[in-house]
Design a protein around this motif. Structure first.
Motif, short mmCIF file in Angstrom:
data_model
loop_
_atom_site.label_atom_id
_atom_site.label_comp_id
_atom_site.label_asym_id
_atom_site.label_seq_id
_atom_site.Cartn_x
_atom_site.Cartn_y
_atom_site.Cartn_z
N ILE A 4 0.86 -1.19 0.00
CA ILE A 4 0.00 0.00 0.00
C ILE A 4 0.89 1.23 0.00
O ILE A 4 1.83 1.33 0.79
N GLN A 5 0.59 2.18 -0.89
CA GLN A 5 1.43 3.36 -1.04
C GLN A 5 0.85 4.61 -0.37
O GLN A 5 1.59 5.46 0.10
N THR A 6 -0.46 4.74 -0.34
CA THR A 6 -1.07 5.98 0.14
C THR A 6 -2.14 5.70 1.18
O THR A 6 -2.66 4.58 1.30
N GLU A 7 -2.49 6.74 1.91
CA GLU A 7 -3.56 6.65 2.90
C GLU A 7 -4.89 6.34 2.22
O GLU A 7 -5.72 5.62 2.77
N LYS A 8 -5.08 6.88 1.02
CA LYS A 8 -6.32 6.64 0.26
C LYS A 8 -6.45 5.15 -0.08
O LYS A 8 -7.52 4.57 0.08
N SER A 42 -5.73 -8.19 4.58
CA SER A 42 -5.39 -7.97 6.00
C SER A 42 -3.88 -7.88 6.18
O SER A 42 -3.40 -7.04 6.93
N ASP A 43 -3.16 -8.74 5.47
CA ASP A 43 -1.69 -8.69 5.54
C ASP A 43 -1.16 -7.37 4.99
O ASP A 43 -0.26 -6.76 5.57
N LEU A 44 -1.72 -6.92 3.88
CA LEU A 44 -1.30 -5.64 3.30
C LEU A 44 -1.56 -4.48 4.27
O LEU A 44 -0.72 -3.61 4.46
N ALA A 45 -2.76 -4.48 4.85
CA ALA A 45 -3.12 -3.40 5.79
C ALA A 45 -2.21 -3.44 7.02
O ALA A 45 -1.75 -2.40 7.48
N ALA A 46 -1.93 -4.63 7.53
CA ALA A 46 -1.06 -4.75 8.72
C ALA A 46 0.35 -4.25 8.40
O ALA A 46 0.97 -3.55 9.21
N ASP A 47 0.86 -4.60 7.22
CA ASP A 47 2.20 -4.13 6.82
C ASP A 47 2.24 -2.60 6.72
O ASP A 47 3.20 -1.96 7.14
N TYR A 48 1.18 -2.03 6.16
CA TYR A 48 1.12 -0.57 6.02
C TYR A 48 1.07 0.09 7.40
O TYR A 48 1.78 1.06 7.67
N LYS A 52 3.84 2.72 9.13
CA LYS A 52 3.46 4.09 9.49
C LYS A 52 3.52 4.34 10.99
O LYS A 52 3.83 5.44 11.43
N ASP A 53 3.20 3.35 11.77
CA ASP A 53 3.17 3.51 13.22
C ASP A 53 3.60 2.21 13.87
O ASP A 53 2.77 1.45 14.36
#
Length: 121
Positions: A4-8, A42-48, A52-53
């Motif tokens: 994932i590259q952006t917040e959008k 879910s894996d992509l979101a967790a990595d992002y 970021k935090d």
């Protein structure tokens, strides 16, 4: 698969995850298309989120306070449980001093706190 590259993109993926959570249950086979998509997103979101935090290691003082709250312990009762003075417990909770190895072991065993957290590793 790209990250994932952006917040959008992240928000769009989270929205899709919410949709999939309504369809996928505990009894959904791992070969199901929706299950596979949910797992990947879910894996992509967790990595992002981690990029970021990143999660910080918990502080011993915070973990002790949490356990005290969960077990309804006050400083006096905790001091009795650990075999140290109430002033020493106060010093641990404020971060003024760290427990000795013997007390750290007692904290780990009696409050069920991971030894790595108690030792700060």
């Amino acid at each position: 698969m790209r990250a994932i590259q952006t917040e959008k993109e992240y928000k769009a993926i989270c929205a899709r995850i919410e949709e999939l959570l309504a369809v996928v249950g505990n009894d959904t086979p791992v070969t199901d298309q929706n299950f596979i998509e949910l797992d990947l997103l879910s894996d992509l979101a967790a990595d992002y989120e981690e990029s970021k935090d990143p999660l910080q290691k918990p502080l011993l003082t915070d973990v002790i306070r949490l356990r005290m709250h969960e077990r309804e312990l006050n400083q006096k009762r905790l001091s009795e449980l650990l075999g140290v003075s109430t002033s020493r417990v106060s010093e641990y909770l404020t971060g003024k001093t760290e427990p000795t190895l013997k007390v750290a072991r007692e904290i780990s065993l009696k409050l069920d706190i991971d030894p790595a957290v108690v030792l700060g590793v």
